[in-house]
Design an enzyme around this catalytic site. Structure first.
Site, PDB file in Angstrom:
ATOM      1  N   ASN A  63       0.889  -1.162   0.000  1.00 23.26           N
ATOM      2  CA  ASN A  63       0.000   0.000   0.000  1.00 23.26           C
ATOM      3  C   ASN A  63       0.929   1.214   0.000  1.00 23.26           C
ATOM      4  N   VAL A  64       1.017   1.881  -1.131  1.00 24.14           N
ATOM      5  CA  VAL A  64       1.999   2.974  -1.246  1.00 24.14           C
ATOM      6  C   VAL A  64       1.721   4.115  -0.264  1.00 24.14           C
ATOM      7  N   ASN A  90       3.602   4.502 -10.555  1.00 30.06           N
ATOM      8  CA  ASN A  90       2.441   4.417 -11.442  1.00 30.06           C
ATOM      9  C   ASN A  90       1.118   4.178 -10.696  1.00 30.06           C
ATOM     10  N   SER A 142      -0.829  13.343 -15.045  1.00 33.28           N
ATOM     11  CA  SER A 142      -2.064  13.168 -15.833  1.00 33.28           C
ATOM     12  C   SER A 142      -2.430  14.478 -16.511  1.00 33.28           C
ATOM     13  N   TYR A 155      -7.714  14.590  -7.316  1.00 34.18           N
ATOM     14  CA  TYR A 155      -6.812  13.916  -8.267  1.00 34.18           C
ATOM     15  C   TYR A 155      -5.939  14.932  -9.002  1.00 34.18           C
ATOM     16  N   ALA A 156      -6.552  16.035  -9.452  1.00 37.25           N
ATOM     17  CA  ALA A 156      -5.785  17.052 -10.178  1.00 37.25           C
ATOM     18  C   ALA A 156      -4.736  17.679  -9.264  1.00 37.25           C
ATOM     19  N   ALA A 157      -5.110  17.893  -7.989  1.00 39.19           N
ATOM     20  CA  ALA A 157      -4.147  18.468  -7.039  1.00 39.19           C
ATOM     21  C   ALA A 157      -2.961  17.527  -6.861  1.00 39.19           C
ATOM     22  N   LYS A 159      -1.920  15.111  -8.923  1.00 39.79           N
ATOM     23  CA  LYS A 159      -1.147  14.921 -10.164  1.00 39.79           C
ATOM     24  C   LYS A 159      -0.367  16.178 -10.528  1.00 39.79           C
TER      25      LYS A 159
HETATM   26  N1  CAA Z   1     -15.548  16.912 -18.535  1.00 41.28           N
HETATM   27  C1  CAA Z   1     -16.575  17.653 -19.007  1.00 41.28           C
HETATM   28  N2  CAA Z   1     -17.788  17.652 -18.453  1.00 41.28           N
HETATM   29  C2  CAA Z   1     -18.000  16.866 -17.394  1.00 41.28           C
HETATM   30  C3  CAA Z   1     -16.975  16.068 -16.842  1.00 41.28           C
HETATM   31  C4  CAA Z   1     -15.713  16.100 -17.470  1.00 41.28           C
HETATM   32  N3  CAA Z   1     -14.690  15.382 -17.035  1.00 41.28           N
HETATM   33  N4  CAA Z   1     -17.482  15.415 -15.782  1.00 41.28           N
HETATM   34  C5  CAA Z   1     -18.760  15.803 -15.674  1.00 41.28           C
HETATM   35  N5  CAA Z   1     -19.086  16.658 -16.635  1.00 41.28           N
HETATM   36  C6  CAA Z   1     -20.378  17.319 -16.831  1.00 41.28           C
HETATM   37  C7  CAA Z   1     -21.512  16.326 -17.029  1.00 41.28           C
HETATM   38  O1  CAA Z   1     -21.594  15.958 -18.390  1.00 41.28           O
HETATM   39  C8  CAA Z   1     -22.714  17.121 -16.575  1.00 41.28           C
HETATM   40  O2  CAA Z   1     -23.084  17.997 -17.617  1.00 41.28           O
HETATM   41  P1  CAA Z   1     -24.640  18.354 -17.846  1.00 41.28           P
HETATM   42  O3  CAA Z   1     -25.093  19.006 -16.579  1.00 41.28           O
HETATM   43  O4  CAA Z   1     -24.612  19.243 -19.029  1.00 41.28           O
HETATM   44  O5  CAA Z   1     -25.321  17.021 -18.110  1.00 41.28           O
HETATM   45  C9  CAA Z   1     -22.154  17.975 -15.441  1.00 41.28           C
HETATM   46  O6  CAA Z   1     -20.740  17.991 -15.628  1.00 41.28           O
HETATM   47  C10 CAA Z   1     -22.455  17.430 -14.066  1.00 41.28           C
HETATM   48  O7  CAA Z   1     -22.063  16.045 -14.056  1.00 41.28           O
HETATM   49  P2  CAA Z   1     -22.989  14.903 -13.402  1.00 41.28           P
HETATM   50  O8  CAA Z   1     -24.426  15.141 -13.725  1.00 41.28           O
HETATM   51  O9  CAA Z   1     -22.402  13.588 -13.792  1.00 41.28           O
HETATM   52  O10 CAA Z   1     -22.761  15.236 -11.861  1.00 41.28           O
HETATM   53  P3  CAA Z   1     -22.638  14.217 -10.661  1.00 41.28           P
HETATM   54  O11 CAA Z   1     -22.488  15.044  -9.420  1.00 41.28           O
HETATM   55  O12 CAA Z   1     -23.707  13.186 -10.718  1.00 41.28           O
HETATM   56  O13 CAA Z   1     -21.264  13.416 -10.948  1.00 41.28           O
HETATM   57  C11 CAA Z   1     -18.932  13.222 -11.371  1.00 41.28           C
HETATM   58  C12 CAA Z   1     -20.075  14.134 -10.952  1.00 41.28           C
HETATM   59  C13 CAA Z   1     -18.762  12.097 -10.322  1.00 41.28           C
HETATM   60  C14 CAA Z   1     -17.697  14.079 -11.374  1.00 41.28           C
HETATM   61  C15 CAA Z   1     -19.238  12.561 -12.737  1.00 41.28           C
HETATM   62  O14 CAA Z   1     -19.697  13.540 -13.642  1.00 41.28           O
HETATM   63  C16 CAA Z   1     -18.003  11.969 -13.348  1.00 41.28           C
HETATM   64  O15 CAA Z   1     -17.610  10.861 -12.989  1.00 41.28           O
HETATM   65  N6  CAA Z   1     -17.365  12.689 -14.293  1.00 41.28           N
HETATM   66  C17 CAA Z   1     -16.153  12.265 -14.923  1.00 41.28           C
HETATM   67  C18 CAA Z   1     -14.952  12.759 -14.160  1.00 41.28           C
HETATM   68  C19 CAA Z   1     -13.726  12.377 -14.935  1.00 41.28           C
HETATM   69  O16 CAA Z   1     -13.508  12.834 -16.046  1.00 41.28           O
HETATM   70  N7  CAA Z   1     -12.869  11.531 -14.318  1.00 41.28           N
HETATM   71  C20 CAA Z   1     -11.699  11.042 -14.977  1.00 41.28           C
HETATM   72  C21 CAA Z   1     -11.486   9.576 -14.569  1.00 41.28           C
HETATM   73  S1  CAA Z   1     -10.171   8.823 -15.533  1.00 41.28           S
HETATM   74  C22 CAA Z   1      -8.826   9.472 -14.822  1.00 41.28           C
HETATM   75  O17 CAA Z   1      -8.822  10.059 -13.783  1.00 41.28           O
HETATM   76  C23 CAA Z   1      -7.557   9.287 -15.563  1.00 41.28           C
HETATM   77  C24 CAA Z   1      -6.936  10.569 -15.881  1.00 41.28           C
HETATM   78  O18 CAA Z   1      -5.864  10.890 -15.363  1.00 41.28           O
HETATM   79  C25 CAA Z   1      -7.579  11.448 -16.868  1.00 41.28           C
HETATM   80  P1  NAI Z   2      -5.776   1.003 -12.949  1.00 41.24           P
HETATM   81  O1  NAI Z   2      -6.851   1.287 -11.960  1.00 41.24           O
HETATM   82  O2  NAI Z   2      -6.009   0.032 -14.036  1.00 41.24           O
HETATM   83  O3  NAI Z   2      -4.433   0.580 -12.190  1.00 41.24           O
HETATM   84  C1  NAI Z   2      -4.012   1.217 -11.021  1.00 41.24           C
HETATM   85  C2  NAI Z   2      -3.313   0.198 -10.153  1.00 41.24           C
HETATM   86  O4  NAI Z   2      -2.852   0.855  -8.958  1.00 41.24           O
HETATM   87  C3  NAI Z   2      -4.241  -0.946  -9.721  1.00 41.24           C
HETATM   88  O5  NAI Z   2      -3.630  -2.182  -9.984  1.00 41.24           O
HETATM   89  C4  NAI Z   2      -4.414  -0.712  -8.226  1.00 41.24           C
HETATM   90  O6  NAI Z   2      -4.584  -1.922  -7.501  1.00 41.24           O
HETATM   91  C5  NAI Z   2      -3.106  -0.034  -7.879  1.00 41.24           C
HETATM   92  N1  NAI Z   2      -3.204   0.722  -6.624  1.00 41.24           N
HETATM   93  C6  NAI Z   2      -4.216   1.540  -6.239  1.00 41.24           C
HETATM   94  N2  NAI Z   2      -3.982   1.998  -5.011  1.00 41.24           N
HETATM   95  C7  NAI Z   2      -2.814   1.464  -4.598  1.00 41.24           C
HETATM   96  C8  NAI Z   2      -2.052   1.569  -3.400  1.00 41.24           C
HETATM   97  N3  NAI Z   2      -2.468   2.320  -2.371  1.00 41.24           N
HETATM   98  N4  NAI Z   2      -0.882   0.891  -3.324  1.00 41.24           N
HETATM   99  C9  NAI Z   2      -0.473   0.111  -4.356  1.00 41.24           C
HETATM  100  N5  NAI Z   2      -1.150  -0.033  -5.500  1.00 41.24           N
HETATM  101  C10 NAI Z   2      -2.314   0.645  -5.621  1.00 41.24           C
HETATM  102  O7  NAI Z   2      -5.407   2.439 -13.546  1.00 41.24           O
HETATM  103  P2  NAI Z   2      -4.439   2.870 -14.733  1.00 41.24           P
HETATM  104  O8  NAI Z   2      -5.256   3.594 -15.701  1.00 41.24           O
HETATM  105  O9  NAI Z   2      -3.586   1.751 -15.154  1.00 41.24           O
HETATM  106  O10 NAI Z   2      -3.550   3.972 -13.949  1.00 41.24           O
HETATM  107  C11 NAI Z   2      -2.158   3.909 -13.818  1.00 41.24           C
HETATM  108  C12 NAI Z   2      -1.665   5.308 -13.519  1.00 41.24           C
HETATM  109  O11 NAI Z   2      -1.909   6.152 -14.641  1.00 41.24           O
HETATM  110  C13 NAI Z   2      -2.354   5.975 -12.339  1.00 41.24           C
HETATM  111  O12 NAI Z   2      -1.430   6.738 -11.596  1.00 41.24           O
HETATM  112  C14 NAI Z   2      -3.347   6.895 -12.996  1.00 41.24           C
HETATM  113  O13 NAI Z   2      -3.686   7.974 -12.165  1.00 41.24           O
HETATM  114  C15 NAI Z   2      -2.557   7.335 -14.196  1.00 41.24           C
HETATM  115  N6  NAI Z   2      -3.336   7.858 -15.294  1.00 41.24           N
HETATM  116  C16 NAI Z   2      -4.314   7.098 -15.891  1.00 41.24           C
HETATM  117  C17 NAI Z   2      -5.045   7.613 -16.925  1.00 41.24           C
HETATM  118  C18 NAI Z   2      -6.152   6.852 -17.572  1.00 41.24           C
HETATM  119  O14 NAI Z   2      -6.926   7.483 -18.309  1.00 41.24           O
HETATM  120  N7  NAI Z   2      -6.272   5.558 -17.380  1.00 41.24           N
HETATM  121  C19 NAI Z   2      -4.777   8.962 -17.440  1.00 41.24           C
HETATM  122  C20 NAI Z   2      -3.723   9.662 -16.760  1.00 41.24           C
HETATM  123  C21 NAI Z   2      -3.034   9.109 -15.728  1.00 41.24           C
END
Ligand code: CAA
Ligand code: NAI
Length: 247
Positions: A63-64, A90, A142, A155-157, A159
């Site tokens: 657990n990192v 990673n 990210s 997450y943004a903070a 990264k």
């Molecule tokens: N970009 C643009 N628009 C987005 C967005 C995003 N990433 N996330 C949400 N929105 C928009 C929705 O489309 C929605 O728009 P409308 O009101 O026009 O329909 C509005 O924001 C509000 O969203 P929700 O209705 O979904 O609000 P909620 O409170 O139910 O859920 C949430 C909020 C949990 C943030 C959900 O919207 C969500 O999961 N969004 C995606 C967040 C995201 O992009 N996460 C990235 C995960 S992958 C990752 O993290 C890897 C990486 O490094 C990039």
């Molecule tokens: P994933 O969810 O497939 O893999 C993440 C791995 O990290 C999992 O195997 C999980 O068990 C492990 N993990 C989680 N918490 C842990 C902990 N406390 N200690 C040890 N291991 C732990 O996700 P993915 O997409 O492979 O992500 C890899 C990296 O890339 C992450 O840092 C993620 O934030 C980053 N990233 C991912 C993007 C995407 O769109 N998939 C975009 C930008 C960045």
């Protein structure tokens, strides 16, 4: 000779997704890899698959976010392979919510794993890298850390924080012949993006000049470059591997 012949790499989060693909890429280039992950089931399965193909890998649960757990990982890695040359920070998690709804727990969990976890791992591995006379640290940032993303304050903070750590450590450790760089992936096809609503993904893909999500192999190849001798004069860099989503 592979590009990482006989190098020892710890890859955190290597049981799944990008980390696992990186492990496969590294072993094919001659590296010995510690698959370090919280997920025992997937980690053991990946270890078995790679071992059965003749590669030198071992799974260690970690657990990192927990320093004792990280210290134990490093001890086990050194016992097994005699030292460490490469650390890929990673492992990462998401706990997405809009600012108005995000709980303090959600904020803290992500900072603990994605930011403090990288501090723990790098500090614990550093003496090993210095002892080898050469080392590589790769931090996974990210697109969310470099440009922000709705629903990802925590997450943004974390990264974005990794970019600060990367540049600081590049300055501190360059004189020790340890390169520290970051990769900033765009949205990439793994379990992590499965939580993103479909309409959000569709809108995102439209913004990518390459017209698709990233694949784990796109990111693993960037890790390989930064882990190999090819990048010996690259230090403190943030390599965006995102199809050009933000320009
Ligand atoms: N970009 C643009 N628009 C987005 C967005 C995003 N990433 N996330 C949400 N929105 C928009 C929705 O489309 C929605 O728009 P409308 O009101 O026009 O329909 C509005 O924001 C509000 O969203 P929700 O209705 O979904 O609000 P909620 O409170 O139910 O859920 C949430 C909020 C949990 C943030 C959900 O919207 C969500 O999961 N969004 C995606 C967040 C995201 O992009 N996460 C990235 C995960 S992958 C990752 O993290 C890897 C990486 O490094 C990039
Ligand atoms: P994933 O969810 O497939 O893999 C993440 C791995 O990290 C999992 O195997 C999980 O068990 C492990 N993990 C989680 N918490 C842990 C902990 N406390 N200690 C040890 N291991 C732990 O996700 P993915 O997409 O492979 O992500 C890899 C990296 O890339 C992450 O840092 C993620 O934030 C980053 N990233 C991912 C993007 C995407 O769109 N998939 C975009 C930008 C960045």
């Amino acid at each position: 000779m592979g590009r990482l012949q006989d190098k020892v790499a710890i890859i955190t989060g290597a049981a799944n997704g990008i980390g696992l693909e990186a492990a496969v890429t590294f072993v094919k280039e001659g590296a010995k890899v510690v698959l370090a992950d919280f997920d025992v089931e997937a980690g053991k399965k990946s270890e078995q698959e790679l071992t059965s193909q003749g590669y030198d890998v071992v799974f260690e649960q970690v657990n990192v976010a927990n320093r004792e757990s990280v210290d134990h990982l490093v001890e086990q890695a050194v016992n097994r392979f005699g030292g460490i040359d490469i650390l890929v920070n990673n492992a990462g998690i998401t706990r997405d919510a809009m600012l108005s709804k995000m709980t303090v727990d959600q904020f803290k969990q992500v900072i603990d794993v994605n930011l403090t976890g990288v501090f723990h791992c790098t500090q614990a591995v550093l003496p090993q890298l210095i002892e080898r006379g050469k080392g590589k640290v790769i931090n996974t940032s990210s697109v969310s850390g470099t440009y922000g993303n709705m629903g990802q304050s925590n997450y943004a903070a974390a990264k974005a924080g990794l970019i600060g750590l990367t540049k600081t450590w590049a300055k501190e450790l360059g004189r020790k012949n340890v390169n520290v760089n970051a990769v900033a992936p765009g949205f990439t096809n793994t379990a992590m993006v499965e939580t993103v609503p479909d309409h959000v993904i569709e809108a995102l893909v439209k913004q990518v000049p390459m017209g698709r999500l990233g694949e784990p192999s796109d990111i693993a190849k960037a890790y390989l470059y930064l882990a190999s001798d090819d990048s010996d004069y690259v230090n403190g860099h943030v390599l965006h591997v995102d199809g050009g989503i933000m320009m």
